[in-house]
Design an enzyme around this catalytic site. Structure first.
Site, PDB file in Angstrom:
ATOM      1  CG  HIS A 144      -1.476   1.577   1.603  1.00  0.00           C
ATOM      2  ND1 HIS A 144      -2.680   1.893   0.729  1.00  0.00           N
ATOM      3  CD2 HIS A 144      -1.128   2.386   1.991  1.00  0.00           C
ATOM      4  CE1 HIS A 144      -2.796   3.143   1.186  1.00  0.00           C
ATOM      5  NE2 HIS A 144      -2.129   3.363   1.924  1.00  0.00           N
ATOM      6  CG  HIS A 149       1.011   6.783   0.146  1.00  0.00           C
ATOM      7  ND1 HIS A 149       0.131   7.745   0.167  1.00  0.00           N
ATOM      8  CD2 HIS A 149       0.558   5.760   0.971  1.00  0.00           C
ATOM      9  CE1 HIS A 149      -0.698   7.488   0.879  1.00  0.00           C
ATOM     10  NE2 HIS A 149      -0.641   6.356   1.467  1.00  0.00           N
ATOM     11  CD  GLU A 190      -4.130   6.939   2.375  1.00  0.00           C
ATOM     12  OE1 GLU A 190      -3.169   6.909   3.122  1.00  0.00           O
ATOM     13  OE2 GLU A 190      -3.990   5.873   1.300  1.00  0.00           O
ATOM     14  CB  SER A 209      -2.956  -0.103  -2.270  1.00  0.00           C
ATOM     15  OG  SER A 209      -3.784   0.673  -1.618  1.00  0.00           O
TER      16      SER A 209
END
Ligand code: HBI
Ligand code: FE
Length: 284
Positions: A144, A149, A190, A209
Protein backbone atom coordinates in the site's frame (compact mmCIF):
# COMPACT_ATOMS: atom_id res chain seq x y z
CA UNK A 1 -11.01 -3.97 -0.96
CA UNK A 2 -8.08 -2.73 1.02
CA UNK A 3 -9.83 -0.37 3.36
CA UNK A 4 -7.34 1.14 5.75
CA UNK A 5 -7.78 1.88 9.43
CA UNK A 6 -4.73 4.08 9.22
CA UNK A 7 -6.12 6.81 11.45
CA UNK A 8 -8.17 4.79 13.93
CA UNK A 9 -5.52 2.49 15.40
CA UNK A 10 -3.94 3.39 18.74
CA UNK A 11 -0.24 3.96 18.12
CA UNK A 12 2.40 2.43 20.41
CA UNK A 13 4.33 4.75 22.76
CA UNK A 14 7.97 5.23 21.82
CA UNK A 15 9.14 2.66 24.38
CA UNK A 16 10.07 -0.66 22.82
CA UNK A 17 8.60 -2.62 25.73
CA UNK A 18 4.98 -1.74 24.85
CA UNK A 19 3.17 -4.64 23.23
CA UNK A 20 1.70 -2.70 20.30
CA UNK A 21 -1.52 -3.97 18.84
CA UNK A 22 0.18 -3.36 15.47
CA UNK A 23 1.94 -6.16 13.65
CA UNK A 24 5.26 -4.50 12.87
CA UNK A 25 8.38 -4.94 14.99
CA UNK A 26 8.84 -1.61 16.78
CA UNK A 27 11.53 -2.94 19.11
CA UNK A 28 14.40 -1.76 16.89
CA UNK A 29 12.84 1.52 15.78
CA UNK A 30 14.88 4.71 16.26
CA UNK A 31 13.44 7.70 18.11
CA UNK A 32 11.97 8.94 14.81
CA UNK A 33 10.39 5.48 14.33
CA UNK A 34 12.64 4.55 11.40
CA UNK A 35 14.15 1.06 11.02
CA UNK A 36 16.46 -0.65 8.54
CA UNK A 37 14.67 -2.33 5.62
CA UNK A 38 16.97 -5.43 5.57
CA UNK A 39 16.03 -6.06 1.95
CA UNK A 40 18.11 -9.24 1.76
CA UNK A 41 15.90 -10.83 4.46
CA UNK A 42 12.73 -10.95 2.36
CA UNK A 43 11.74 -14.53 1.50
CA UNK A 44 10.96 -15.81 -1.99
CA UNK A 45 7.33 -16.07 -0.87
CA UNK A 46 7.25 -12.40 0.17
CA UNK A 47 8.70 -11.38 -3.20
CA UNK A 48 6.04 -13.55 -4.81
CA UNK A 49 3.25 -11.83 -2.86
CA UNK A 50 4.65 -8.50 -4.09
CA UNK A 51 4.62 -9.85 -7.67
CA UNK A 52 0.99 -10.96 -7.37
CA UNK A 53 -0.15 -7.59 -6.01
CA UNK A 54 2.00 -5.55 -8.39
CA UNK A 55 0.89 -7.41 -11.53
CA UNK A 56 -2.79 -7.08 -10.62
CA UNK A 57 -2.63 -3.44 -9.59
CA UNK A 58 -0.51 -2.38 -12.56
CA UNK A 59 -3.37 -3.38 -14.86
CA UNK A 60 -5.87 -1.47 -12.69
CA UNK A 61 -3.63 1.57 -12.55
CA UNK A 62 -3.08 1.58 -16.30
CA UNK A 63 -6.84 1.69 -16.78
CA UNK A 64 -8.13 3.77 -13.86
CA UNK A 65 -5.05 5.47 -12.36
CA UNK A 66 -3.78 9.00 -13.01
CA UNK A 67 -1.03 8.88 -15.68
CA UNK A 68 1.44 10.33 -13.17
CA UNK A 69 1.23 7.05 -11.22
CA UNK A 70 2.58 4.85 -14.02
CA UNK A 71 5.09 7.53 -14.93
CA UNK A 72 6.31 7.57 -11.33
CA UNK A 73 6.58 3.79 -11.10
CA UNK A 74 8.69 3.72 -14.27
CA UNK A 75 10.79 6.69 -13.13
CA UNK A 76 11.57 4.90 -9.86
CA UNK A 77 12.47 1.64 -11.57
CA UNK A 78 9.93 -0.44 -9.63
CA UNK A 79 10.03 -4.08 -10.79
CA UNK A 80 7.16 -6.58 -10.87
CA UNK A 81 9.16 -9.52 -9.51
CA UNK A 82 10.87 -8.16 -6.41
CA UNK A 83 10.07 -6.03 -3.42
CA UNK A 84 11.75 -2.64 -4.03
CA UNK A 85 15.05 -1.97 -2.31
CA UNK A 86 14.42 1.43 -0.71
CA UNK A 87 18.09 2.44 -1.00
CA UNK A 88 18.13 2.04 -4.79
CA UNK A 89 14.71 3.67 -5.22
CA UNK A 90 15.91 6.61 -3.12
CA UNK A 91 18.67 7.44 -5.57
CA UNK A 92 16.07 7.90 -8.33
CA UNK A 93 13.43 9.51 -6.10
CA UNK A 94 15.88 12.01 -4.61
CA UNK A 95 17.08 12.95 -8.09
CA UNK A 96 13.48 13.57 -9.16
CA UNK A 97 12.10 15.70 -6.32
CA UNK A 98 14.48 15.61 -3.37
CA UNK A 99 12.26 13.08 -1.55
CA UNK A 100 13.30 9.75 -0.10
CA UNK A 101 11.63 6.70 1.47
CA UNK A 102 12.27 5.95 5.14
CA UNK A 103 11.58 2.41 6.40
CA UNK A 104 9.19 2.12 9.36
CA UNK A 105 7.70 -0.86 11.24
CA UNK A 106 4.15 0.27 10.35
CA UNK A 107 1.85 3.05 11.58
CA UNK A 108 3.72 5.73 13.52
CA UNK A 109 2.38 8.56 15.70
CA UNK A 110 0.92 11.49 13.78
CA UNK A 111 3.53 14.00 14.89
CA UNK A 112 6.38 11.76 13.69
CA UNK A 113 4.55 11.08 10.43
CA UNK A 114 4.08 14.79 9.79
CA UNK A 115 7.70 15.54 10.71
CA UNK A 116 8.96 13.03 8.14
CA UNK A 117 6.74 14.50 5.40
CA UNK A 118 7.94 18.01 6.26
CA UNK A 119 11.49 16.70 5.77
CA UNK A 120 10.56 15.15 2.39
CA UNK A 121 10.76 11.65 3.80
CA UNK A 122 7.88 9.24 3.21
CA UNK A 123 7.46 6.42 5.78
CA UNK A 124 7.03 3.01 4.10
CA UNK A 125 6.22 -0.09 6.14
CA UNK A 126 8.85 -2.84 5.79
CA UNK A 127 6.45 -5.83 6.06
CA UNK A 128 4.20 -7.12 3.28
CA UNK A 129 0.72 -8.64 3.76
CA UNK A 130 -0.06 -12.38 3.78
CA UNK A 131 -1.60 -14.10 0.79
CA UNK A 132 -4.87 -14.30 2.73
CA UNK A 133 -4.95 -10.48 2.89
CA UNK A 134 -4.61 -9.76 -0.81
CA UNK A 135 -7.98 -8.03 -0.88
CA UNK A 136 -8.49 -6.77 2.63
CA UNK A 137 -5.89 -5.17 4.85
CA UNK A 138 -6.27 -3.55 8.26
CA UNK A 139 -3.00 -1.61 8.39
CA UNK A 140 -0.97 -0.10 5.55
CA UNK A 141 1.69 -2.59 4.45
CA UNK A 142 4.71 -2.14 2.14
CA UNK A 143 2.58 -2.64 -0.94
CA UNK A 144 0.00 0.00 0.00
CA UNK A 145 2.67 2.49 1.04
CA UNK A 146 5.01 1.93 -1.88
CA UNK A 147 2.67 1.23 -4.79
CA UNK A 148 0.00 3.66 -3.59
CA UNK A 149 2.01 6.58 -2.28
CA UNK A 150 5.60 6.61 -3.58
CA UNK A 151 5.15 7.01 -7.39
CA UNK A 152 3.43 10.38 -7.02
CA UNK A 153 6.34 11.69 -4.94
CA UNK A 154 8.27 11.75 -8.22
CA UNK A 155 5.84 14.44 -9.41
CA UNK A 156 7.25 17.85 -8.38
CA UNK A 157 3.90 19.54 -7.72
CA UNK A 158 2.44 16.68 -5.68
CA UNK A 159 5.74 16.36 -3.80
CA UNK A 160 5.57 20.05 -2.83
CA UNK A 161 1.99 19.55 -1.63
CA UNK A 162 3.05 16.59 0.54
CA UNK A 163 5.86 18.58 2.14
CA UNK A 164 3.51 21.52 2.84
CA UNK A 165 0.98 19.05 4.27
CA UNK A 166 3.56 17.68 6.70
CA UNK A 167 4.63 21.19 7.67
CA UNK A 168 1.02 21.97 8.67
CA UNK A 169 1.09 19.18 11.26
CA UNK A 170 2.55 20.93 14.33
CA UNK A 171 0.18 23.92 14.14
CA UNK A 172 -2.82 21.59 13.70
CA UNK A 173 -1.65 19.54 16.69
CA UNK A 174 -1.26 22.73 18.78
CA UNK A 175 -4.89 23.62 18.03
CA UNK A 176 -6.43 20.17 18.38
CA UNK A 177 -7.17 20.13 14.64
CA UNK A 178 -5.29 16.95 13.65
CA UNK A 179 -8.60 15.13 12.90
CA UNK A 180 -9.47 17.93 10.45
CA UNK A 181 -6.03 17.83 8.84
CA UNK A 182 -6.30 14.02 8.65
CA UNK A 183 -9.50 14.40 6.59
CA UNK A 184 -7.58 16.43 3.99
CA UNK A 185 -5.06 13.56 3.75
CA UNK A 186 -7.82 10.97 3.60
CA UNK A 187 -9.90 12.62 0.84
CA UNK A 188 -6.89 13.46 -1.35
CA UNK A 189 -3.71 11.45 -0.72
CA UNK A 190 -5.66 8.29 0.19
CA UNK A 191 -8.90 8.57 -1.83
CA UNK A 192 -8.53 11.45 -4.29
CA UNK A 193 -9.78 11.51 -7.90
CA UNK A 194 -8.49 13.74 -10.71
CA UNK A 195 -9.96 14.88 -14.04
CA UNK A 196 -7.73 14.14 -17.03
CA UNK A 197 -8.20 14.66 -20.80
CA UNK A 198 -8.91 10.92 -20.94
CA UNK A 199 -11.58 11.19 -18.23
CA UNK A 200 -11.84 10.70 -14.46
CA UNK A 201 -8.88 8.89 -12.87
CA UNK A 202 -7.83 7.86 -9.34
CA UNK A 203 -4.68 9.15 -7.65
CA UNK A 204 -5.42 8.18 -4.01
CA UNK A 205 -3.23 5.43 -2.55
CA UNK A 206 -6.11 3.80 -0.71
CA UNK A 207 -7.90 3.42 -4.03
CA UNK A 208 -4.94 2.34 -6.16
CA UNK A 209 -3.76 -0.33 -3.74
CA UNK A 210 -7.22 -1.99 -3.90
CA UNK A 211 -8.35 -3.74 -7.07
CA UNK A 212 -12.05 -3.51 -6.23
CA UNK A 213 -12.15 0.09 -5.01
CA UNK A 214 -10.19 1.35 -8.04
CA UNK A 215 -12.97 0.31 -10.43
CA UNK A 216 -15.72 1.34 -7.97
CA UNK A 217 -14.30 4.85 -7.45
CA UNK A 218 -14.36 5.57 -11.19
CA UNK A 219 -17.30 3.56 -12.48
CA UNK A 220 -19.89 3.14 -9.70
CA UNK A 221 -22.92 5.47 -9.68
CA UNK A 222 -23.28 4.93 -5.90
CA UNK A 223 -20.77 7.38 -4.34
CA UNK A 224 -21.02 11.18 -4.39
CA UNK A 225 -18.27 12.82 -6.42
CA UNK A 226 -17.71 16.48 -5.47
CA UNK A 227 -15.20 18.95 -6.79
CA UNK A 228 -12.38 19.68 -4.33
CA UNK A 229 -13.70 21.91 -1.53
CA UNK A 230 -11.36 22.21 1.46
CA UNK A 231 -14.03 23.33 3.94
CA UNK A 232 -16.38 20.51 2.90
CA UNK A 233 -13.52 18.01 3.15
CA UNK A 234 -12.65 19.15 6.66
CA UNK A 235 -16.31 18.86 7.70
CA UNK A 236 -16.84 15.38 6.28
CA UNK A 237 -16.27 12.30 8.41
CA UNK A 238 -15.00 9.22 6.63
CA UNK A 239 -15.47 5.46 6.84
CA UNK A 240 -12.37 3.35 7.32
CA UNK A 241 -13.79 -0.10 6.71
CA UNK A 242 -15.81 0.22 3.53
CA UNK A 243 -15.65 1.85 0.10
CA UNK A 244 -15.84 5.64 0.32
CA UNK A 245 -19.27 7.23 -0.09
CA UNK A 246 -17.88 10.58 -1.16
CA UNK A 247 -14.89 11.25 -3.40
CA UNK A 248 -13.39 14.69 -4.04
CA UNK A 249 -12.15 15.54 -7.53
CA UNK A 250 -9.36 17.93 -8.54
CA UNK A 251 -8.51 19.19 -12.02
CA UNK A 252 -4.75 19.10 -11.40
CA UNK A 253 -2.15 18.66 -8.68
CA UNK A 254 -1.48 22.38 -9.07
CA UNK A 255 -5.07 23.04 -8.01
CA UNK A 256 -4.57 20.81 -4.94
CA UNK A 257 -1.38 22.71 -4.06
CA UNK A 258 -2.91 26.16 -4.64
CA UNK A 259 -6.13 25.50 -2.71
CA UNK A 260 -4.26 24.20 0.33
CA UNK A 261 -1.53 26.87 0.35
CA UNK A 262 -3.34 29.40 2.64
CA UNK A 263 -3.01 28.99 6.40
CA UNK A 264 -5.64 26.57 7.76
CA UNK A 265 -6.37 28.33 11.06
CA UNK A 266 -9.42 30.25 9.82
CA UNK A 267 -10.85 27.11 8.23
CA UNK A 268 -10.33 25.14 11.43
CA UNK A 269 -12.24 27.88 13.31
CA UNK A 270 -15.10 27.93 10.77
CA UNK A 271 -15.40 24.13 10.53
CA UNK A 272 -15.37 23.75 14.31
CA UNK A 273 -18.51 25.89 14.51
CA UNK A 274 -20.37 23.79 11.92
CA UNK A 275 -21.90 20.38 12.41
CA UNK A 276 -19.92 17.45 11.08
CA UNK A 277 -21.17 15.80 7.88
CA UNK A 278 -21.60 12.07 7.45
CA UNK A 279 -19.49 10.48 4.72
CA UNK A 280 -22.56 10.07 2.49
CA UNK A 281 -24.13 13.47 3.24
CA UNK A 282 -25.72 15.25 0.26
CA UNK A 283 -26.22 18.99 0.72
CA UNK A 284 -28.72 21.10 -1.33
N1 HBI B 1 2.00 6.17 9.91
N2 HBI B 1 3.49 4.76 8.80
C1 HBI B 1 2.39 5.55 8.77
N3 HBI B 1 1.73 5.72 7.61
C2 HBI B 1 0.63 6.52 7.53
O1 HBI B 1 0.03 6.67 6.44
C3 HBI B 1 0.20 7.18 8.70
C4 HBI B 1 0.92 7.00 9.88
N4 HBI B 1 0.51 7.61 11.01
C5 HBI B 1 -0.62 8.50 11.05
C6 HBI B 1 -1.31 8.62 9.75
N5 HBI B 1 -0.89 8.00 8.65
C7 HBI B 1 -2.55 9.44 9.64
O2 HBI B 1 -3.10 9.69 10.92
C8 HBI B 1 -2.29 10.78 8.95
O3 HBI B 1 -3.52 11.45 8.79
C9 HBI B 1 -1.36 11.62 9.77
FE1 FE C 1 -1.74 5.39 2.98
Amino acid sequence: MAALKSTMVELPPASASAAPRLRGDYSRAASDYTVQQHWQDYSADEHDIWRTLYTRQLECTARFGAPELLAGLQRLGAEPDRIPDFASVNQRLHAATGWRIVAVPGLIPDEHFYAHLANRAFPVSVWIRERSELDYLVEPDLFHDFFGHVPLLANPVFARFMQAYGAAGPKAAAHGAVPLLARLYWYTVEFGLINTPAGLRAYGAGILSSASETRYSIESPVPNRLHFDLERIMRTAYRIDDFQQTYFVIDSFQELFDKTAPDFMSIYERVRRMDELEADAVLP
